[in-house]
Every structure is written in structure tokens, then in C-alpha cells.
Motif scaffolding. Structure first.
Motif: not given
Length: 102
Positions: A28-53
Motif C-alpha cells: 500500500d505504501m507508495d514511496v514516491s508519493k511519500m517523498l513528494r509529500r515530504i519534499t514538496g517536489y512536483d514533477p508536473s512543474r518540469y514536464k514542459d522542459e525540453d532539456e534532455d541532457d
């Protein structure tokens, strides 16, 4: 004694989640969700960035040129800083002499 019991309790609790973070099962535990909740990281903020290094590749010559450029800039910066420090020291000596002259 009580210190030994406390050490044992701490040993047993290592690796456990803090209260309120427990899950009924590991599935039941989704580690990614827990880490996002703790750190406030929002991957959708970066979806429009075309930089692929992942495909960024520099040749040896390009790296060497950049190293030379960086070294030259570093030397220039150091020289400017030395000049600024020299000027500060001169001003300090001048202030000190002016105080003595009073």
C-alpha cells in the motif's frame, strides 16, 4: 538499568517509519508519493522542459577548450581580487596614518 532498556528500544525501532507514516502493508505504501509529500517536489512543474541532457556529448577538444577558457577566467578573477585587496590595504593604511596625524 533504564539506560540499557532505552538503548534496546532504540535498536528495535531503527528502520521503522515515524508514527503516522506506517502503512497496513508494504504494497500500500507508495514511496514516491511519500517523498513528494515530504519534499514538496512536483514533477508536473518540469514536464514542459525540453532539456534532455542524456545525449549531451562533448569531444576531448571541446573539453580542453573549455578548461583553458575556465583557467584564463580564473586567473583574471584572481588578479582582479588581488588588486581589490591591495587597494583595501592601501586605504586601510591611509586611514591609519590619517588618525595618527590628528
Amino acid at each position: 538499568g533504564s539506560e540499557e532498556r532505552e538503548r534496546e528500544r532504540k535498536k528495535r525501532s531503527r528502520g521503522r517509519l515515524p508514527p503516522g507514516w506506517e502503512s497496513d502493508s508494504d504494497d500500500d505504501m507508495d514511496v514516491s508519493k511519500m517523498l513528494r509529500r515530504i519534499t514538496g517536489y512536483d514533477p508536473s512543474r518540469y514536464k514542459d522542459e525540453d532539456e534532455d541532457d542524456r545525449e549531451m556529448v562533448a569531444s576531448f577538444d571541446q573539453i580542453q577548450r573549455e578548461e583553458k577558457r575556465s583557467a584564463a577566467l580564473g586567473r583574471q578573477y584572481d588578479k582582479e581580487e588581488e588588486e581589490r585587496e591591495r587597494m583595501r590595504q592601501e586605504e586601510k593604511r591611509a586611514r591609519k596614518l590619517a588618525r595618527k596625524a590628528k
